[in-house]
Design an enzyme around this catalytic site. Structure first.
Site, PDB file in Angstrom:
ATOM      1  N   GLN A   1      68.506  92.461  84.570  1.00  7.91           N
ATOM      2  CA  GLN A   1      67.741  91.685  83.992  1.00  7.91           C
ATOM      3  C   GLN A   1      68.133  89.935  83.383  1.00  7.91           C
ATOM      4  OE1 GLN A   1      68.156  94.555  80.436  1.00  7.91           O
ATOM      5  NE2 GLN A   1      66.424  93.085  79.495  1.00  7.91           N
TER       6      GLN A   1
ATOM      7  N   PHE B   1      65.721  97.328  79.136  1.00 11.83           N
ATOM      8  CA  PHE B   1      65.140  98.038  77.971  1.00 11.83           C
ATOM      9  C   PHE B   1      66.804  97.055  77.461  1.00 11.83           C
ATOM     10  CE2 PHE B   1      63.509 101.861  79.964  1.00 11.83           C
ATOM     11  CZ  PHE B   1      61.508 102.162  79.758  1.00 11.83           C
TER      12      PHE B   1
ATOM     13  N   GLU C   1      71.010  93.327  80.703  1.00 10.25           N
ATOM     14  CA  GLU C   1      71.125  92.292  79.907  1.00 10.25           C
ATOM     15  C   GLU C   1      72.774  92.149  80.435  1.00 10.25           C
ATOM     16  OE1 GLU C   1      70.537  88.974  76.740  1.00 10.25           O
ATOM     17  OE2 GLU C   1      69.599  91.279  76.232  1.00 10.25           O
TER      18      GLU C   1
ATOM     19  N   ARG D   1      71.014  89.342  63.890  1.00 12.64           N
ATOM     20  CA  ARG D   1      69.598  89.318  64.343  1.00 12.64           C
ATOM     21  C   ARG D   1      68.913  91.283  63.108  1.00 12.64           C
ATOM     22  NH1 ARG D   1      64.200  89.248  67.718  1.00 12.64           N
ATOM     23  NH2 ARG D   1      65.349  87.156  68.851  1.00 12.64           N
TER      24      ARG D   1
ATOM     25  N   ARG E   1      66.182  97.277  73.292  1.00 10.12           N
ATOM     26  CA  ARG E   1      64.609  96.934  73.254  1.00 10.12           C
ATOM     27  C   ARG E   1      64.934  96.413  71.565  1.00 10.12           C
ATOM     28  NH1 ARG E   1      59.841  99.612  75.534  1.00 10.12           N
ATOM     29  NH2 ARG E   1      58.131  98.276  75.476  1.00 10.12           N
TER      30      ARG E   1
ATOM     31  N   PHE F   1      66.581  94.807  69.937  1.00 10.14           N
ATOM     32  CA  PHE F   1      68.165  94.151  69.778  1.00 10.14           C
ATOM     33  C   PHE F   1      69.360  94.383  68.246  1.00 10.14           C
ATOM     34  CE2 PHE F   1      71.153  90.160  70.792  1.00 10.14           C
ATOM     35  CZ  PHE F   1      71.747  90.480  71.480  1.00 10.14           C
TER      36      PHE F   1
ATOM     37  N   THR G   1      68.211  84.141  69.265  1.00 10.57           N
ATOM     38  CA  THR G   1      68.662  83.675  68.497  1.00 10.57           C
ATOM     39  C   THR G   1      69.975  82.592  69.087  1.00 10.57           C
ATOM     40  OG1 THR G   1      70.198  85.190  68.643  1.00 10.57           O
ATOM     41  CG2 THR G   1      68.453  85.062  66.618  1.00 10.57           C
TER      42      THR G   1
ATOM     43  N   ALA H   1      64.809  89.478  74.727  1.00 11.72           N
ATOM     44  CA  ALA H   1      64.412  89.176  73.672  1.00 11.72           C
ATOM     45  C   ALA H   1      63.034  89.125  73.692  1.00 11.72           C
ATOM     46  CB  ALA H   1      65.046  87.878  73.289  1.00 11.72           C
TER      47      ALA H   1
ATOM     48  N   GLU I   1      59.308  93.778  72.274  1.00 12.09           N
ATOM     49  CA  GLU I   1      59.884  95.026  71.545  1.00 12.09           C
ATOM     50  C   GLU I   1      58.554  95.295  70.360  1.00 12.09           C
ATOM     51  OE1 GLU I   1      64.215  93.334  71.624  1.00 12.09           O
ATOM     52  OE2 GLU I   1      63.560  90.688  72.326  1.00 12.09           O
TER      53      GLU I   1
END
Length: 793
Positions: free
Chosen positions: A201, A232, A236, A314, A346, A348, A445, A514, A741
């Site tokens: 990702q 998902f 990342e 988050r 997904r 977070f 964030t 995100a 998400e």
């Protein structure tokens, strides 16, 4: 509040790879043809959750048939990585901290020789006592990062509230279970250059980590991600080390190198959704209005930090969800344990906070003997009560209308009455119903990640290429960007081709995560396209003022005309539509788009440009925990009805109704697909997807045969998805709102419906605080507690 107007379901361009998927022609990493001298890459990893490494013996493996290299940490130029905190070794050197931690990498000429060589590596361990729970971590004061707190008002009002409830919620992890396992191929090119194809990702992070590990400049590594077979969040950060292992073998041997994990190895090695333990204390009045809330979030980060500190942040951001709480204190800490480092998934951290507050709403309703929907409506963000605990105003707030509209549309009151009558018969399987909400902040964030760049090229035949940092992983980001660019020039989507994501074309990009892939990359692509369009408008404006005999049909005639220069001062309204360009007040004066493009080319006007976008209006101060953390909020509600088999604990979702605000969708069909997929993925997590570890911290449910993802039998029997018309979201590209998400967290309507069904069966004074997932085993124990009184754990 007036009822919202629903958005009619419209047909849009299909996913740009759909025809390839159907024909079996889509190329993923492991579909790339095998080269004659290509090597297979395998990993030797720790069988222990915590141990010192006394000795590593690779001699026999190096001499094994077909083995080209056996590499350890000594072969790396740089051995420490981490997306936030650089603390995790690429290969363990002196100790291991989780089962699956990589110790050695082997490159061999066949899978058989690779397997044999891996079996010949000998490592002598001295095992140490692992930390295998959040409670153990707290006792040992084993933490990652600093404590985090968000607060507002006076939390001491909690002690004087007319009603108070305390509880503890256990949220367990889940596996990403993407169809394409972690994989990468590295090709050594000339002059010490590496081309890496990775299922990632975040191509930029993969590029930089490979370069750092090998001790070469970033410019000597190209990372390409054509498409992913799912991610998902699991790719990342955690895709990058696997690309390093392939690149290291390729770099050392000068041979192409391929690593493709089996599903078992992938599940065992990679991190999951972070498990959480949440303690809450809520005070409220007799109408159900929340007066104060104090919640403490303890997250299991695993052995290394990965993204867990941002995930916690988050979680705190979303602990209010759709509800205004005047006095609140939210605090949390990430615990360090001896499990695989947990990572993005997904939603977070959002699902942790939202699960907590949605449970609280349900519990308050039960405590006061009023419908939990009324508790939600009375606490919902509304005018004059629209500031979050971290100080951001909830703009474009449609939550009150969403609640009332879905309540009416799904016939909530009538169905609630029917369920209550149904549950009075003890022979009937208990049923439950719950209507929950989502208010999900859209932006990274971490502020610097909110940026993107894009390249747009127009060719002389009028076709267009677009390159961005957005990674296609099934969600349709490329299709949406294609539509956005085609709209700028008034063309059909098929005129625009989105190129495979590559660090050669789009540099220093952020991960596609995100829920901001389209927001960021689409905005950058449109900015680049608009620059070109402005120049084309100038050329068009000059051409239509020439003698018509000079430009009737063929732009080639313009080559003989005085050279046209693109002046950016265009004061006429020029329309691009249906492959033509014309004046708004005189449609008869037009040029075909391709004619205009060639005129620009012959006039030496640039038909390529670069766009750079950074998300505006972000002002969150991490030290004060106050400010605008998000550009906007995606909102929605869902009502789910379930029936529980009182003999097996099996949950049947009878019906789910979803209503969402996605602004002005770019692609209605793709958005509805994302809503359905996210909701079902969440449904699987809260009901079935249980991870089982043994006492040594080794994952046992590490294959499709032992880990249950949703099947066709698990989805709602009746499944309705509706969008509303919202033309007032002006802060984002084309007025859209992200969809990736947020719908997942509407799965808590199912989870709360299960509790609603159980309480009707047990007639308890306290709503059961079911863990996530509320599996069949959990439910049958709740239904028949006496049958398990003497059970030995």
């Amino acid at each position: 509040m007036s009822e919202l107007e629903l958005l009619n379901h419209t047909l849009n361009s299909p996913h740009d790879s759909s025809h390839l998927h159907v024909a079996g022609e889509s190329i993923y990493v492991d579909d790339r043809p095998l080269m004659d001298n290509e090597l297979y890459v395998g990993l030797f990893y720790s069988p222990h959750p915590s141990a010192l490494i006394k000795k590593i013996d690779i001699a026999q493996a190096k001499n094994s048939p077909g083995v080209k290299c056996v590499l350890t940490s000594a072969d790396l130029h740089h051995n420490v990585w981490g997306a936030i905190i650089a603390e995790q070794p690429l290969m363990a050197q002196t100790r291991v901290n989780y089962v699956g931690e990589v110790i050695a990498v082997v490159g061999a000429d066949s899978k058989e020789n690779l397997k044999q060589a891996l079996g010949l590596i000998e490592v002598e361990f001295i095992t140490t006592t692992p930390i295998l729970s959040i409670d153990q971590a707290v006792e040992a004061q084993s933490f990652i990062g600093a404590p985090q707190t968000i607060e507002r008002g006076n939390i001491d009002t909690l002690t004087t509230a007319p009603h108070r409830l305390k509880g503890q919620l256990h949220i367990h992890g889940a596996d990403h279970f993407y169809l394409e396992n972690q994989s990468a191929i590295a090709y050594p090119l000339e002059d010490n250059h590496l081309e890496v194809h990775s299922s990632t990702q975040h191509p930029t992070e993969t590029q930089s980590l490979v370069a750092e590990a090998l001790g070469i400049p970033f410019s000597s590594v190209s990372c390409i991600a054509q498409r992913l077979g799912g991610a998902f969040g699991g790719k990342e950060t955690q895709a990058a080390p696997f690309a390093v292992y392939a690149a290291l073998v390729a770099h050392k041997t000068k041979c192409p190198a391929r690593i493709v994990l089996s599903k078992d190895d992938d599940m065992l090695i990679t991190g999951k959704r972070n498990p959480y333990q949440i303690n809450y204390h809520v005070g409220f009045d007799s109408a159900g209005k929340i007066i104060a809330l104090h919640a403490n979030f303890l997250g299991d980060g695993g052995a290394y930090a990965d993204l867990s500190t941002s995930i916690l942040e988050r979680a705190l951001f979303h602990a209010d969800n759709a509800y205004y709480i005047p006095n609140v204190k939210l605090e949390g800490r990430v615990c360090r344990t001896n499990f695989h480092p947990h990572t993005a998934f997904r939603g977070f951290g959002g699902p942790k906070g939202i699960a907590m507050i949605e449970h609280v709403m349900e519990e308050v309703g039960h405590h006061l003997a009023i419908d939990a929907l009324e508790v939600r409506k009375i606490n919902c963000y509304r005018d004059n009560f629209d500031i979050t605990p971290y100080g951001q105003k909830v703009e474009n707030n449609l939550l009150p209308q969403l609640f009332t509209t879905l309540e009416k549309k799904c016939d909530y009151i009538k169905r609630r009455s029917h369920i209550e009558k149904w549950n009075q018969n003890p022979k009937n399987n208990p049923r439950g119903l719950s209507l929950t909400a989502i208010k999900f902040g859209i932006s990274f964030t971490t502020r610097f990640l909110n940026q993107a760049n894009a390249l747009v090229h127009i060719f002389r035949d009028g076709s267009i290429q677009v390159s961005t940092g957005g990674v296609e992983m099934g969600q349709g980001v490329q299709t949406r960007i294609r539509t956005l660019v085609s709209e700028v020039f008034g063309l059909k989507d098929q005129s625009v081709r989105i190129m495979p994501t590559s660090t050669d074309r789009s540099t220093n990009t952020s991960p596609t995560a995100a829920s901001s892939g389209t927001d960021l990359n689409g905005a950058a692509a449109v900015m680049a396209a608009q620059k070109i369009r402005k120049r084309l408008e100038s050329i068009f404006s000059q051409i239509i003022d020439l003698d018509p005999k000079q430009h009737p049909k063929h732009s080639a005639a313009l080559a003989c005309s005085p050279e046209l220069e693109a002046s950016l001062d265009v004061d006429r309204e020029i329309i691009f539509r249906d492959n033509k360009v014309f004046l708004a007040n005189d449609p008869k004066k037009y040029l075909d788009f391709v004619v205009l493009v060639n005129a620009a080319y012959l006039s030496r006007v640039a038909l390529s440009d670069y766009g750079f976008y950074k998300t505006p209006h972000l002002s969150f101060n991490k030290l004060k925990a106050q400010g605008n953390a998000f550009l906007y909020f995606t909102q929605g509600v869902a009502a789910s009805e379930v029936e529980i088999d009182q003999h097996t604990g099996d949950v049947k979702v009878l019906r789910s109704d979803i209503l969402m605000d996605l602004g002005k969708p770019i692609n209605d069909a793709l958005d509805r697909g994302q809503i359905a997929g996210a909701f079902i993925q969440g449904l699987g997590w809260v009901t079935n997807e249980a991870l089982y570890y043994n006492s040594d911290g080794r994952l046992l449910s590490c294959s499709p045969s032992t880990y249950k993802i949703p099947s066709i039998h698990d989805i709602p029997r009746i499944f309705n998805i509706d969008l509303i018309k919202n033309h007032h979201n002006s802060v984002n590209i084309r007025g859209t709102k992200a969809v990736g998400e947020p719908p997942l967290m509407l799965c808590f309507s199912v989870w709360n419906a299960v509790k609603n069904a159980l309480i009707s069966h047990k007639k308890s004074d306290r709503l059961p605080c079911l863990p996530i997932p509320a599996s069949k085993e959990v439910i049958i124990r709740a239904l028949q507690p006496k049958a398990f009184e003497n059970e030995i754990e």
